[in-house]
Design an enzyme around this catalytic site. Sequence first.
Site, short mmCIF file in Angstrom:
data_model
loop_
_atom_site.label_atom_id
_atom_site.label_comp_id
_atom_site.label_asym_id
_atom_site.label_seq_id
_atom_site.Cartn_x
_atom_site.Cartn_y
_atom_site.Cartn_z
N GLU A 207 0.81 -1.22 0.00
CA GLU A 207 0.00 0.00 0.00
C GLU A 207 0.84 1.27 0.00
OE1 GLU A 207 -2.89 -0.37 3.11
OE2 GLU A 207 -3.79 -2.16 2.21
N LYS A 339 -15.58 -2.14 1.98
CA LYS A 339 -14.81 -2.61 0.83
C LYS A 339 -15.78 -3.22 -0.17
CE LYS A 339 -10.50 -3.67 3.31
NZ LYS A 339 -9.65 -4.75 3.86
#
Length: 456
Positions: A207, A339
């Site tokens: 990330e 999500k």
Amino acid sequence: MSSQIKQVFARQILDSRGNPTVEVDVVLESGAFGRAAVPSGASTGIREALELRDGNKALFLGKSVYKAVENVNTKIAQAVKGLDALDQRLIDKTMIELDGSENKKNLGANAILGVSLATARAAASHLRKPFYRYLMDVKEYLMPVPMMNVINGGSHADNNVDMQEFMIVPAGFDTFSEALRCGTEVFHTLKKVLIADGYSVAGVGDEGGYAPDLPSNEAAIEAILKAVKEAGYEPGKHVFIALDPASSEFYKDGKYELKSENKSLTSEEMIDYYAAWVEKYPIVSIEDGLAEEDWAGWKLLTEKLGNKVQLVGDDLFVTNPSILAKGIEKGIANSILIKLNQIGTLTETFEAMAMAGQAGYTCVVSHRSGETSDTIIADLAVATCSGQIKTGSLSRSDRIAKYNQLLRIEEELGENAIYPGIKAFVFNSDEEVEEDVQEIIVEDSEAEKVVVQVEE
């Protein structure tokens, strides 16, 4: 011209880790076009909707998605062709019924989600609206406070740090653009701090955060706070800390195994571990602090820290309305991570967010560790006025793409873009909610009314 679906086409592309994923194009009779790419997670909840992969080791080490692509181009395309793209609920319901399973294992959540999102984008194009405004058309919008993952560990990095994400939260500012500037300055200063302390920062995690081999999990917090100060900001005023331990990843036989510290902790001991940090550091949010199956522990965690910090359920709730409902009933957590690919349709995502808002839970719109250049979650965070977003660090173009989209949206909205700052973090407590907290009722074509609490 008609908003009916004329063509649906899927292809296999690569995500930010170089693994295959699904991308879908939808064309309407009017000529309007929508495209969406589906992300993928590394640490996944056991109750997530199924991401369909081929499993043929001769192709992309078993990670190809040709079957999911085929499902879109045949079964799903045949089922949704001719349906009105403006009726998102009907589109998603049709695909859910076509799949026929509880976790979308037959067609694949990656196939279904790609069509769901591409259809919504095509509908926005048909109406000539920005995507966030198509999802919710109001005068004022909340810009999300970013949680920036600057130190990566766990499943997101190849180091000895147990916990997955150590994030900075630039909540002490008046605009998103100011917060983003602060985040970038702290991120680059952190590199200097880590190098000066003798750690390697040659690479970054999935990330975009640094992945140094630190002696303990707490050392990550100390390094971040040092960088905040050296960048010219004040911890607890300008910048706060958020954590995602992803504790299911180190939960073994009823104990939390912190290998970097040679500790084996019970649920109660793990809660005390966090409580000590909350007293010592400006922590505003802890995500997946306990394992997804440790509901008894979660109850204790919520009772002890739920009125002090945001307790986010990711693996715990997997963006699933039915699982969230059980958590709300039992008084577990006070926030849900959103999500899209955990549940697999835009409709169900909105349903989960609506349920959370009605129960007083906050919503954090989130990326996955395997991302693409698709910026749909930036629009989703703004449209739903969630007030918070997780989309990684300040490096890797797959993460920066979302931040840049938020800059564009804030610029377009001008004075109608509200940055909530620390007010975005609402904790469940016995105190009465302030009178200036209002409910925005959102009626859209994706789901039933979405209720989002907004503090101005």
